[in-house]
Design a protein around this motif. Sequence first.
Motif, PDB file in Angstrom:
ATOM      1  N   ASN A  38      48.792  12.410 -48.539  1.00 21.48           N
ATOM      2  CA  ASN A  38      48.818  11.682 -47.214  1.00 21.48           C
ATOM      3  C   ASN A  38      49.869  10.957 -46.732  1.00 21.48           C
ATOM      4  N   PRO A  39      50.622  11.607 -45.653  1.00 24.05           N
ATOM      5  CA  PRO A  39      51.632  11.002 -45.174  1.00 24.05           C
ATOM      6  C   PRO A  39      51.639   9.411 -44.541  1.00 24.05           C
ATOM      7  N   ALA A  40      50.426   8.979 -44.420  1.00 20.30           N
ATOM      8  CA  ALA A  40      49.880   7.844 -43.903  1.00 20.30           C
ATOM      9  C   ALA A  40      50.001   6.786 -45.014  1.00 20.30           C
ATOM     10  N   VAL A  41      50.017   7.222 -46.128  1.00 22.94           N
ATOM     11  CA  VAL A  41      50.071   6.277 -47.430  1.00 22.94           C
ATOM     12  C   VAL A  41      51.536   6.333 -47.908  1.00 22.94           C
ATOM     13  N   LYS A  42      52.065   5.169 -48.194  1.00 22.94           N
ATOM     14  CA  LYS A  42      53.553   5.104 -49.003  1.00 22.94           C
ATOM     15  C   LYS A  42      53.296   5.060 -50.333  1.00 22.94           C
ATOM     16  N   ILE A  43      54.061   6.130 -50.901  1.00 19.46           N
ATOM     17  CA  ILE A  43      53.894   6.336 -52.688  1.00 19.46           C
ATOM     18  C   ILE A  43      55.367   5.412 -53.103  1.00 19.46           C
ATOM     19  N   LEU A  44      54.870   4.326 -54.021  1.00 22.61           N
ATOM     20  CA  LEU A  44      55.920   3.592 -54.421  1.00 22.61           C
ATOM     21  C   LEU A  44      55.922   3.650 -56.021  1.00 22.61           C
ATOM     22  N   ALA A  45      56.946   4.019 -56.789  1.00 21.06           N
ATOM     23  CA  ALA A  45      56.791   3.941 -58.418  1.00 21.06           C
ATOM     24  C   ALA A  45      57.518   2.731 -58.813  1.00 21.06           C
ATOM     25  N   ASP A  46      56.699   1.989 -59.266  1.00 20.42           N
ATOM     26  CA  ASP A  46      56.984   0.341 -59.461  1.00 20.42           C
ATOM     27  C   ASP A  46      56.329   0.130 -60.959  1.00 20.42           C
ATOM     28  N   GLU A  47      56.096  -0.920 -61.332  1.00 16.02           N
ATOM     29  CA  GLU A  47      55.468  -1.408 -62.612  1.00 16.02           C
ATOM     30  C   GLU A  47      54.584  -2.513 -62.353  1.00 16.02           C
ATOM     31  N   ALA A  48      53.787  -2.503 -61.344  1.00 15.28           N
ATOM     32  CA  ALA A  48      52.852  -3.533 -61.101  1.00 15.28           C
ATOM     33  C   ALA A  48      51.645  -3.472 -62.137  1.00 15.28           C
ATOM     34  N   ARG A  49      51.286  -4.670 -62.837  1.00 17.74           N
ATOM     35  CA  ARG A  49      50.399  -4.456 -63.848  1.00 17.74           C
ATOM     36  C   ARG A  49      49.046  -4.777 -63.324  1.00 17.74           C
ATOM     37  N   ARG A  50      47.967  -4.142 -63.671  1.00 18.14           N
ATOM     38  CA  ARG A  50      46.814  -4.784 -63.746  1.00 18.14           C
ATOM     39  C   ARG A  50      46.522  -6.060 -64.574  1.00 18.14           C
ATOM     40  N   PRO A  51      45.970  -6.822 -64.215  1.00 21.62           N
ATOM     41  CA  PRO A  51      45.760  -8.351 -64.853  1.00 21.62           C
ATOM     42  C   PRO A  51      45.004  -8.174 -66.166  1.00 21.62           C
ATOM     43  N   SER A  52      44.336  -7.054 -66.268  1.00 22.70           N
ATOM     44  CA  SER A  52      43.270  -6.985 -67.686  1.00 22.70           C
ATOM     45  C   SER A  52      43.863  -5.608 -68.129  1.00 22.70           C
TER      46      SER A  52
END
Length: 391
Positions: free
Chosen positions: A362-376
């Motif tokens: 979807n071009p209306a969603v930005k894709i960002l490769a990062d390392e955000a962690r899920r808390p659990s």
Amino acid sequence: MPVMTLNTEALAHNARKTAEYADRWGVSLLPVLKAVGSHPAALAVLREEGFARFGFAEADEPRFFGRMDGERPERVLIQLTPPSQAAKTAELFGRSCQTEPEVLQALDSAVKAAGLPGHEVLLMVDLGDGREGLPESEVAAVLDFAKGLTHVGVVGFGTTMCCLSDNRPPGDFSERLLALWDMFAEKGITEPTVSIGGSYFCGWLDENPVRPVTELRLGDPFILGEDIYREKALPGGPFRQDVCGLRVEVVELKTRWIADDDENGFGHASGQLVPPVRRRGLRRRALVNMGRFHVGLDSPVNLRKGNPRHISLPCDLPGAEIAGLTAGYLVLDVTDCPGPVKIGQKVTFWPGYWGLSQAFRNPAVKILADEARRPSSVVDEPAAGENPARG
């Protein structure tokens, strides 16, 4: 716009765990990352982990993000080729899955016209799913036809289960694979590739002898980190479930009077059901900038783990409940959140399979490769050594 985060650290962890699982059974892996549109950043992570060949669900999938990723020999088209696209399949892919003699002939001609060194084919066989595949009684004749071609070479056969239907592999599944293996060997294709998919087979291989399977086509263990078929943990874990997060922003925060008939769960102006959150009276409501436009979620939003349409409650906003979904907004009831909720606050959801698939396309969603962690999330571990089972 919403931001889809691709956690490369978590993806690398799952790649190692999946490869260890494949080693255990002596099969090679064909990663099929169609849920994330085979994003170049995701393929780069898997290459770093030793994977050398990738499966694509659509001929144009490698171009979703503006460039062709990888070399032709390492790209495998797992969807059947329309005759009109034989030249494209020959040009872009080193191997494809086919069933029709007319397409095999068109591929042979296209490979010759393009001056390519050749093209590998797996003949797909229907063993009970009812989607694509030759009946077992017709495989020999199509194989004989393909052996008469000069630029296309059949290297084995494949099958798919639990995709169109909810049919699990039948009790004689292994015996039928062996019979096909013997027939291919008798016709001069020694040690044929035997490719099975999809991710249901993770649990199946834990319970059944592997012979004669040589290749396993998988996507869910890499991206979702869970067995969505059995709704339980994958074997060989723990796997990470924080590979892809949808990060949105609170754009409105209001207190509203919710009457008894505002959220009855029976209908909506669009003809869709709405989530029946039974919270009446004065309620604090937050709108976030994500809706059906962005992830194509059905309503009611399904929170059952394992459902491919599910989207999690936001883990970084405890106490929140999903109260509604429209084209461009998701409505959160934040009355019972223990902490303050603010305009501009970032909130992360963990979408299921179809939410991922639509968001990455979807071009209306930005894709960002990062390392955000899920808390659990589990703690990652050091990189493993070179793994021959990675394809």
